[in-house]
Design a protein around this motif. Structure first.
Motif, PDB file in Angstrom:
ATOM      1  N   LYS A  37       0.847  -1.198   0.000  1.00 24.31           N
ATOM      2  CA  LYS A  37       0.000   0.000   0.000  1.00 24.31           C
ATOM      3  C   LYS A  37       0.876   1.239   0.000  1.00 24.31           C
ATOM      4  O   LYS A  37       1.851   1.321   0.741  1.00 24.31           O
ATOM      5  CB  LYS A  37      -0.901  -0.024   1.245  1.00 24.31           C
ATOM      6  N   ARG A  38       0.568   2.190  -0.868  1.00 24.37           N
ATOM      7  CA  ARG A  38       1.360   3.416  -0.973  1.00 24.37           C
ATOM      8  C   ARG A  38       0.521   4.520  -1.579  1.00 24.37           C
ATOM      9  O   ARG A  38      -0.587   4.284  -2.055  1.00 24.37           O
ATOM     10  CB  ARG A  38       2.603   3.188  -1.820  1.00 24.37           C
ATOM     11  N   ILE A  39       1.070   5.715  -1.570  1.00 20.39           N
ATOM     12  CA  ILE A  39       0.439   6.874  -2.186  1.00 20.39           C
ATOM     13  C   ILE A  39       0.977   6.998  -3.613  1.00 20.39           C
ATOM     14  O   ILE A  39       2.180   6.882  -3.831  1.00 20.39           O
ATOM     15  CB  ILE A  39       0.751   8.161  -1.392  1.00 20.39           C
ATOM     16  N   THR A  40       0.087   7.250  -4.550  1.00 18.84           N
ATOM     17  CA  THR A  40       0.486   7.409  -5.948  1.00 18.84           C
ATOM     18  C   THR A  40       0.163   8.832  -6.415  1.00 18.84           C
ATOM     19  O   THR A  40      -0.652   9.529  -5.784  1.00 18.84           O
ATOM     20  CB  THR A  40      -0.265   6.416  -6.851  1.00 18.84           C
ATOM     21  N   PRO A  41       0.753   9.255  -7.528  1.00 19.47           N
ATOM     22  CA  PRO A  41       0.383  10.558  -8.077  1.00 19.47           C
ATOM     23  C   PRO A  41      -1.125  10.667  -8.344  1.00 19.47           C
ATOM     24  O   PRO A  41      -1.725  11.719  -8.136  1.00 19.47           O
ATOM     25  CB  PRO A  41       1.192  10.644  -9.366  1.00 19.47           C
ATOM     26  N   ALA A  42      -1.728   9.571  -8.758  1.00 20.56           N
ATOM     27  CA  ALA A  42      -3.180   9.578  -9.007  1.00 20.56           C
ATOM     28  C   ALA A  42      -3.950   9.818  -7.712  1.00 20.56           C
ATOM     29  O   ALA A  42      -4.997  10.479  -7.720  1.00 20.56           O
ATOM     30  CB  ALA A  42      -3.608   8.261  -9.652  1.00 20.56           C
ATOM     31  N   ASP A  43      -3.432   9.298  -6.601  1.00 19.06           N
ATOM     32  CA  ASP A  43      -4.073   9.539  -5.302  1.00 19.06           C
ATOM     33  C   ASP A  43      -4.068  11.028  -4.971  1.00 19.06           C
ATOM     34  O   ASP A  43      -5.059  11.563  -4.466  1.00 19.06           O
ATOM     35  CB  ASP A  43      -3.367   8.771  -4.180  1.00 19.06           C
ATOM     36  N   LEU A  44      -2.946  11.686  -5.230  1.00 14.46           N
ATOM     37  CA  LEU A  44      -2.862  13.123  -4.990  1.00 14.46           C
ATOM     38  C   LEU A  44      -3.911  13.851  -5.814  1.00 14.46           C
ATOM     39  O   LEU A  44      -4.688  14.663  -5.286  1.00 14.46           O
ATOM     40  CB  LEU A  44      -1.480  13.660  -5.366  1.00 14.46           C
ATOM     41  N   ASP A  45      -3.941  13.560  -7.093  1.00 10.97           N
ATOM     42  CA  ASP A  45      -4.861  14.251  -7.994  1.00 10.97           C
ATOM     43  C   ASP A  45      -6.321  13.993  -7.626  1.00 10.97           C
ATOM     44  O   ASP A  45      -7.164  14.878  -7.760  1.00 10.97           O
ATOM     45  CB  ASP A  45      -4.579  13.865  -9.439  1.00 10.97           C
ATOM     46  N   ALA A  46      -6.614  12.786  -7.130  1.00 15.78           N
ATOM     47  CA  ALA A  46      -7.984  12.449  -6.752  1.00 15.78           C
ATOM     48  C   ALA A  46      -8.450  13.221  -5.522  1.00 15.78           C
ATOM     49  O   ALA A  46      -9.658  13.386  -5.319  1.00 15.78           O
ATOM     50  CB  ALA A  46      -8.097  10.945  -6.496  1.00 15.78           C
ATOM     51  N   GLU A  47      -7.542  13.682  -4.711  1.00 16.57           N
ATOM     52  CA  GLU A  47      -7.896  14.449  -3.511  1.00 16.57           C
ATOM     53  C   GLU A  47      -8.301  15.881  -3.830  1.00 16.57           C
ATOM     54  O   GLU A  47      -9.011  16.525  -3.063  1.00 16.57           O
ATOM     55  CB  GLU A  47      -6.724  14.488  -2.531  1.00 16.57           C
ATOM     56  N   ILE A  48      -7.839  16.406  -4.961  1.00 13.86           N
ATOM     57  CA  ILE A  48      -8.058  17.820  -5.300  1.00 13.86           C
ATOM     58  C   ILE A  48      -9.442  17.999  -5.929  1.00 13.86           C
ATOM     59  O   ILE A  48      -9.757  17.377  -6.942  1.00 13.86           O
ATOM     60  CB  ILE A  48      -6.965  18.316  -6.269  1.00 13.86           C
ATOM     61  N   VAL A  49     -10.258  18.859  -5.306  1.00 15.57           N
ATOM     62  CA  VAL A  49     -11.600  19.115  -5.847  1.00 15.57           C
ATOM     63  C   VAL A  49     -11.744  20.527  -6.408  1.00 15.57           C
ATOM     64  O   VAL A  49     -12.693  20.797  -7.143  1.00 15.57           O
ATOM     65  CB  VAL A  49     -12.707  18.844  -4.801  1.00 15.57           C
ATOM     66  N   ALA A  50     -10.825  21.422  -6.051  1.00 15.82           N
ATOM     67  CA  ALA A  50     -10.905  22.790  -6.576  1.00 15.82           C
ATOM     68  C   ALA A  50      -9.530  23.439  -6.512  1.00 15.82           C
ATOM     69  O   ALA A  50      -8.675  23.037  -5.704  1.00 15.82           O
ATOM     70  CB  ALA A  50     -11.901  23.622  -5.774  1.00 15.82           C
ATOM     71  N   GLU A  51      -9.332  24.411  -7.383  1.00 11.27           N
ATOM     72  CA  GLU A  51      -8.089  25.187  -7.351  1.00 11.27           C
ATOM     73  C   GLU A  51      -8.417  26.635  -7.686  1.00 11.27           C
ATOM     74  O   GLU A  51      -9.257  26.913  -8.543  1.00 11.27           O
ATOM     75  CB  GLU A  51      -7.044  24.618  -8.300  1.00 11.27           C
ATOM     76  N   ASP A  52      -7.788  27.526  -6.952  1.00 12.42           N
ATOM     77  CA  ASP A  52      -7.986  28.960  -7.156  1.00 12.42           C
ATOM     78  C   ASP A  52      -6.619  29.627  -7.210  1.00 12.42           C
ATOM     79  O   ASP A  52      -5.670  29.175  -6.550  1.00 12.42           O
ATOM     80  CB  ASP A  52      -8.804  29.566  -6.011  1.00 12.42           C
ATOM     81  N   TYR A  53      -6.532  30.715  -7.971  1.00  7.45           N
ATOM     82  CA  TYR A  53      -5.268  31.431  -8.144  1.00  7.45           C
ATOM     83  C   TYR A  53      -5.453  32.907  -7.839  1.00  7.45           C
ATOM     84  O   TYR A  53      -6.529  33.467  -8.065  1.00  7.45           O
ATOM     85  CB  TYR A  53      -4.763  31.279  -9.586  1.00  7.45           C
TER      86      TYR A  53
END
Length: 100
Positions: free
Chosen positions: A20-36
């Motif tokens: 079991k590990r964290i993958t780049p896809a796991d990171l991306d799946a956590e993100i629901v919004a982005e603001d700048y």
């Protein structure tokens, strides 16, 4: 996923590291919004990523020469810096799960 992340993922899979590990896809799946936000009169770009649980992380970018400022590039760098902060957060959560 960056080219470097893709190369590391390929190496992990090639070596059969299947725990079991964290993958780049796991990171991306956590993100629901982005603001700048770019602060007026500056070259400072801040990215705020909102995660599924409502937690937020920020990343920044700035250029030394205002003549080189490009909003799109600033956003990419700031987002990448914010996303990098997810690795230790998700790793901590996974370690809690593994220790339970």
């Amino acid at each position: 996923m960056s080219k470097n992340e893709a190369a590391i993922e390929a190496e992990i899979k090639a070596k059969g590291l299947t725990a079991k590990r964290i993958t780049p896809a796991d990171l991306d799946a956590e993100i629901v919004a982005e603001d700048y936000h770019v602060f007026p009169g500056s070259c400072l770009t801040v990215c705020c990523l909102t995660l599924k649980n409502g937690f937020t992380v920020t990343g920044e970018s700035a250029c030394a020469s205002p003549e080189n400022f490009d909003a799109e590039i600033g956003q990419k760098i700031a987002r990448g810096n914010a996303r990098e902060k997810l690795w230790p957060l998700l790793g901590f959560r996974l370690r809690d799960q593994l220790a339970a």
